[in-house]
Design a protein around this motif. Structure first.
Motif, short mmCIF file in Angstrom:
data_model
loop_
_atom_site.label_atom_id
_atom_site.label_comp_id
_atom_site.label_asym_id
_atom_site.label_seq_id
_atom_site.Cartn_x
_atom_site.Cartn_y
_atom_site.Cartn_z
N LEU A 64 -82.25 -12.45 -79.14
CA LEU A 64 -81.33 -11.35 -78.91
C LEU A 64 -81.65 -10.80 -77.52
O LEU A 64 -82.80 -10.44 -77.23
CB LEU A 64 -81.51 -10.25 -79.95
CG LEU A 64 -80.59 -9.06 -79.74
CD1 LEU A 64 -79.27 -9.29 -80.43
CD2 LEU A 64 -81.23 -7.78 -80.23
N LEU A 65 -80.65 -10.79 -76.64
CA LEU A 65 -80.86 -10.26 -75.29
C LEU A 65 -80.15 -8.93 -75.17
O LEU A 65 -79.02 -8.78 -75.65
CB LEU A 65 -80.30 -11.22 -74.24
CG LEU A 65 -80.80 -12.66 -74.29
CD1 LEU A 65 -80.16 -13.48 -73.21
CD2 LEU A 65 -82.31 -12.70 -74.15
N PHE A 66 -80.84 -7.98 -74.56
CA PHE A 66 -80.16 -6.72 -74.27
C PHE A 66 -80.13 -6.53 -72.76
O PHE A 66 -81.16 -6.59 -72.11
CB PHE A 66 -80.86 -5.55 -74.95
CG PHE A 66 -80.03 -4.31 -74.94
CD1 PHE A 66 -79.07 -4.09 -75.92
CD2 PHE A 66 -80.15 -3.38 -73.90
CE1 PHE A 66 -78.27 -2.96 -75.89
CE2 PHE A 66 -79.34 -2.25 -73.87
CZ PHE A 66 -78.40 -2.04 -74.86
N LEU A 67 -78.94 -6.36 -72.22
CA LEU A 67 -78.79 -6.25 -70.77
C LEU A 67 -78.11 -4.95 -70.40
O LEU A 67 -77.42 -4.34 -71.21
CB LEU A 67 -77.91 -7.42 -70.25
CG LEU A 67 -78.45 -8.80 -70.53
CD1 LEU A 67 -77.45 -9.61 -71.32
CD2 LEU A 67 -78.82 -9.50 -69.24
N ARG A 68 -78.36 -4.55 -69.12
CA ARG A 68 -77.69 -3.35 -68.64
C ARG A 68 -77.12 -3.65 -67.27
O ARG A 68 -77.79 -4.23 -66.43
CB ARG A 68 -78.67 -2.19 -68.58
CG ARG A 68 -78.03 -0.93 -69.07
CD ARG A 68 -78.95 0.25 -69.14
NE ARG A 68 -78.94 0.79 -70.49
CZ ARG A 68 -80.01 1.06 -71.19
NH1 ARG A 68 -81.19 0.83 -70.70
NH2 ARG A 68 -79.89 1.54 -72.40
N GLU A 85 -76.87 -9.56 -61.28
CA GLU A 85 -77.12 -8.15 -60.99
C GLU A 85 -77.44 -7.34 -62.25
O GLU A 85 -77.92 -6.23 -62.16
CB GLU A 85 -75.90 -7.52 -60.28
CG GLU A 85 -75.87 -7.90 -58.82
CD GLU A 85 -74.75 -7.20 -58.07
OE1 GLU A 85 -74.24 -6.18 -58.59
OE2 GLU A 85 -74.39 -7.69 -57.00
N ALA A 86 -77.09 -7.95 -63.42
CA ALA A 86 -77.40 -7.26 -64.67
C ALA A 86 -78.90 -7.28 -64.88
O ALA A 86 -79.57 -8.27 -64.55
CB ALA A 86 -76.69 -7.94 -65.83
N VAL A 100 -74.13 0.30 -68.03
CA VAL A 100 -73.53 -0.06 -69.32
C VAL A 100 -74.43 -1.07 -70.03
O VAL A 100 -74.73 -2.13 -69.47
CB VAL A 100 -72.12 -0.65 -69.14
CG1 VAL A 100 -71.50 -0.98 -70.49
CG2 VAL A 100 -71.24 0.31 -68.36
N GLY A 101 -74.83 -0.73 -71.24
CA GLY A 101 -75.71 -1.63 -71.97
C GLY A 101 -74.92 -2.50 -72.93
O GLY A 101 -73.92 -2.08 -73.49
#
Lengths: 248, 205
Positions: B160-164, B183-184, B168-169
């Motif tokens: 599970l990847l969480f990016l911002r 750039e994220a 905005v996440g």
């Protein structure tokens, strides 16, 4: 002929069907289902063969049914004849006809008035029989109450409370009548035969067992037991035979 | 034949632990004690049953310790080798410190799950806990993670990847390589299989 209404299914005459999901199924004729059946209720008054599995909330067999795959029968009653080639699971099982299971049986309660044969183990919280049964493996129960009306057999029986009582009715209490009936109808064959019994409270009549182990044991009339191993008490009554007994 | 010190007879087991035949057979029926542990051997009184000593004593002690809090079916789920069957009441997950109250409340709001709570849902809530710690997730973002995990298969493989990106996440379930916008910013990367193992270990399964 088959007819459907709101996914209810009626099989009349002679038919085949691929299987699937249904609401209520009634078989009045003779049918063969080649796949799995999932339904709310299944009742068979004719002759049915399901080659796959059967999953039903309520199942009543008044005719004859054979199922090839595992059966989950919900509230289940057999008044006719049912053959399960694999395992059988039910909530309440009542067998007034003939039930033959080649796999394991799991149920919350089982009542046998007819004849039940299980080739695997039989796991039932509450088991009552006034008929004939044969369990090849282990009959595991919380409470078992059996009055053998014919030859009953089990590999092993284990559980909290195990009671086997003589099946006779009021007539058998009159001295000569009981004896005459047993001569004429083979009353002496109405007994339970088992390799071993293990329970906390065990009370036996008309039972043949090699070993009986438990906390409180009563060996009553008509019993033939090889070895009794008891923890708290052993009571031997009437003509109950015990080969050897020891307190452990 | 000398007794095997690795094994314990049924009689000795009952005597040592104080359980009854009724309990032993009931636990076996409910799958709390695996069938494979019942080993039959010929003895002078017919057959006797033996168990692997260390395993069965430990299992019986744990059942006795927990049977006041959980019913037999819940216990059976706990000892089941596959977590798919495991269900515990919501309060139990919290009381044992496995999932935070915040995450459980968020789960209740987002997915309205059934109580007792299934393993994979508790796992999802635990992952939200972890992300809140590591990446300072907002409640909204946490709810997004729960929805993503519910749509996928959290007990399966993958990450599970969480990016911002520009504040905005968002999260995604991925198997293999993923190439997001350079750039994220990758806030957290969570290996699902490792989380499954960790939660099972904490449950003591």
């Amino acid at each position: 002929m088959t007819s459907t209404l709101d996914n209810d299914m009626k099989f009349m005459g002679e038919s085949t069907h691929p299987g699937g999901h249904f609401r209520d199924i009634a078989v009045m004729g003779r049918t063969r289902v080649d796949g799995d059946v999932v339904c709310r209720s299944f009742s068979c008054m004719g002759e049915a063969q399901v080659r796959g599995s059967l999953q039903s909330g309520r199942t009543s067999i008044m005719g004859q049914t054979r199922v090839g795959g595992p059966v989950d029968a919900g509230d289940f009653s057999v008044m006719g004849r049912m053959d399960c080639a694999a395992a059988l699971r039910a909530r309440k099982l009542s067998c007034m006809g003939e039930l033959d299971v080649r796999g394991q049986v799991d149920a919350e309660t089982a009542r046998v008035f007819g004849k039940m044969t299980v080739q695997g183990d039989c796991n039932v919280d509450e088991f009552r029989s006034r008929g004939i049964f044969e369990v090849s493996g282990l009959l595991s129960v919380d409470h078992l109450l059996v009055r053998p009306h014919g030859p009953c057999r089990a590999g092993e029986i284990g559980g909290a409370r195990i009671e086997v009582r003589r099946a006779g009715g009021v007539l058998d209490r009159i001295p000569l009548v009981g004896w005459m009936r047993s001569c004429l109808f083979g009353g002496s064959r109405s007994r339970l035969e088992v390799e071993s019994i293990e329970g906390d409270d065990v009370s036996l009549e008309d039972t043949t067992a090699k070993v009986v182990r438990g906390a409180r044991i009563r060996i009553g009339r008509g019993c033939r037991v090889g070895v009794v191993e008891y923890r708290d008490s052993l009571r031997q009554e009437d003509d109950g035979e015990v080969g050897d007994s020891r307190r452990v | 034949m000398p007794p095997d010190p690795e094994q314990i007879s049924k009689k000795e087991l009952l005597e040592l632990t104080g359980i009854s035949y009724g309990q032993l057979y009931r636990w076996k029926r409910k799958g709390l004690i695996p069938e494979a542990w019942f080993v039959k051997k010929a003895a002078f009184t017919g057959q006797e049953t033996f168990f692997p000593r260390a395993e069965v004593l430990e299992r019986v002690a744990r059942i006795q310790g927990m049977k006041d809090d959980l019913n037999l079916d819940e216990l059976a789920g706990l000892f089941s080798p596959s977590p798919a069957r495991l269900r515990l009441p919501v309060d139990q997950w919290a009381a044992r410190g496995l999932v935070s109250r915040t995450a459980l409340d968020l789960l209740a709001e987002t997915l309205a799950p059934a109580d007792p709570l299934a393993f994979h849902l508790a796992l999802s809530a635990r992952i939200v806990d972890l992300l809140m710690e590591q990446g300072g997730l907002t409640r909204e973002e946490g709810a997004g993670v729960l929805r993503t995990l519910a749509a996928g298969d959290p007990v399966g493989q993958g990450q599970l990847l969480f990016l911002r990106h520009k504040g905005v996440g968002f999260c995604l379930l991925a198997q293999g390589q993923v190439a997001p916008d350079p750039e994220a910013r990758l806030v957290a990367r969570i290996d699902l299989a490792a989380q499954v193992t960790e939660l099972k270990l904490k449950l003591g399964v």
